[in-house]
Design a protein around this motif. Sequence first.
Motif, short mmCIF file in Angstrom:
data_model
loop_
_atom_site.label_atom_id
_atom_site.label_comp_id
_atom_site.label_asym_id
_atom_site.label_seq_id
_atom_site.Cartn_x
_atom_site.Cartn_y
_atom_site.Cartn_z
N LEU A 24 40.81 36.28 34.35
CA LEU A 24 42.24 35.98 34.53
C LEU A 24 42.71 35.18 33.32
N SER A 25 43.85 35.59 32.77
CA SER A 25 44.45 34.82 31.68
C SER A 25 45.94 34.69 31.94
N ARG A 26 46.58 33.76 31.22
CA ARG A 26 47.98 33.45 31.47
C ARG A 26 48.78 33.34 30.18
N ASP A 27 50.06 33.63 30.31
CA ASP A 27 51.03 33.33 29.26
C ASP A 27 52.12 32.54 29.94
N ASN A 28 52.03 31.23 29.84
CA ASN A 28 52.96 30.38 30.58
C ASN A 28 54.41 30.56 30.14
N LEU A 29 54.62 30.82 28.87
CA LEU A 29 55.99 30.99 28.37
C LEU A 29 56.65 32.22 28.96
N LYS A 30 55.83 33.22 29.30
CA LYS A 30 56.36 34.46 29.85
C LYS A 30 56.20 34.55 31.36
N ASN A 31 55.68 33.50 32.00
CA ASN A 31 55.42 33.52 33.45
C ASN A 31 54.62 34.77 33.83
N THR A 32 53.59 35.02 33.06
CA THR A 32 52.80 36.24 33.22
C THR A 32 51.33 35.89 33.36
N VAL A 33 50.65 36.63 34.24
CA VAL A 33 49.20 36.57 34.32
C VAL A 33 48.64 37.97 34.09
N TYR A 34 47.44 37.97 33.55
CA TYR A 34 46.73 39.21 33.28
C TYR A 34 45.38 39.16 33.98
N LEU A 35 44.91 40.30 34.40
CA LEU A 35 43.57 40.39 34.96
C LEU A 35 42.83 41.50 34.22
N GLN A 36 41.84 41.09 33.44
CA GLN A 36 41.00 42.05 32.74
C GLN A 36 39.85 42.44 33.64
N LEU A 37 39.74 43.72 33.94
CA LEU A 37 38.72 44.23 34.83
C LEU A 37 37.72 45.03 34.00
N ASN A 38 36.49 44.54 33.90
CA ASN A 38 35.43 45.22 33.16
C ASN A 38 34.31 45.63 34.09
N SER A 39 33.49 46.56 33.62
CA SER A 39 32.33 47.03 34.41
C SER A 39 32.75 47.40 35.83
N LEU A 40 33.83 48.16 35.93
CA LEU A 40 34.37 48.50 37.25
C LEU A 40 33.41 49.36 38.04
N GLN A 41 33.40 49.11 39.35
CA GLN A 41 32.53 49.82 40.28
C GLN A 41 33.39 50.47 41.36
N PRO A 42 32.87 51.50 42.03
CA PRO A 42 33.65 52.12 43.11
C PRO A 42 34.10 51.10 44.16
N GLY A 43 33.31 50.07 44.38
CA GLY A 43 33.67 49.03 45.35
C GLY A 43 34.87 48.19 44.94
N ASP A 44 35.32 48.33 43.70
CA ASP A 44 36.51 47.62 43.23
C ASP A 44 37.79 48.39 43.54
N THR A 45 37.66 49.60 44.07
CA THR A 45 38.82 50.40 44.42
C THR A 45 39.65 49.70 45.49
N ALA A 46 40.91 49.46 45.19
CA ALA A 46 41.78 48.73 46.12
C ALA A 46 43.19 48.71 45.55
N LEU A 47 44.10 48.25 46.41
CA LEU A 47 45.46 47.93 45.96
C LEU A 47 45.44 46.46 45.55
N TYR A 48 45.79 46.20 44.32
CA TYR A 48 45.74 44.85 43.77
C TYR A 48 47.14 44.24 43.81
N TYR A 49 47.22 43.07 44.44
CA TYR A 49 48.50 42.38 44.61
C TYR A 49 48.55 41.12 43.76
N CYS A 50 49.65 40.94 43.09
CA CYS A 50 49.91 39.68 42.41
C CYS A 50 50.47 38.68 43.41
#
Length: 120
Positions: free
Chosen positions: A68-94
């Motif tokens: 998880l990373s942030r840009d406070n000036l832009k009120n934005t968060v990012y989520l970098q997802l690496n080494s994804l697995q089938p178990g990570d399949t989902a609807l992702y909510y902010c």
Amino acid sequence: QVQLVESGGGLVQPGGSLRLSCVASGSIFWINAMGWYRQAPGKERELVAMYSEGTTNYADSVKGRFTLSRDNLKNTVYLQLNSLQPGDTALYYCFSNLQSMGSARLRDYWGQGTQVTVSS
């Protein structure tokens, strides 16, 4: 009016990567917490990663793979997802717990969700 808008979901093969973004827009005075939950079919919504009070917490299942990373000036968060697995399949909510302009209290806000599907 405050809105959270996610982007960046999609279909990826196992072992692949994605980057999710979430922008909080509107009359925002202060963001107390901001991060991501996910919900897979037939399962309860679960915390993935959350930034609050100078600390970022991760679900055990994503530690070392998601960042998880942030840009406070832009009120934005990012989520970098690496080494994804089938178990990570989902609807992702902010999610954000924030105080809007003219309000005396913190409130919870949710985005509409972005689908992440991991499949070969």
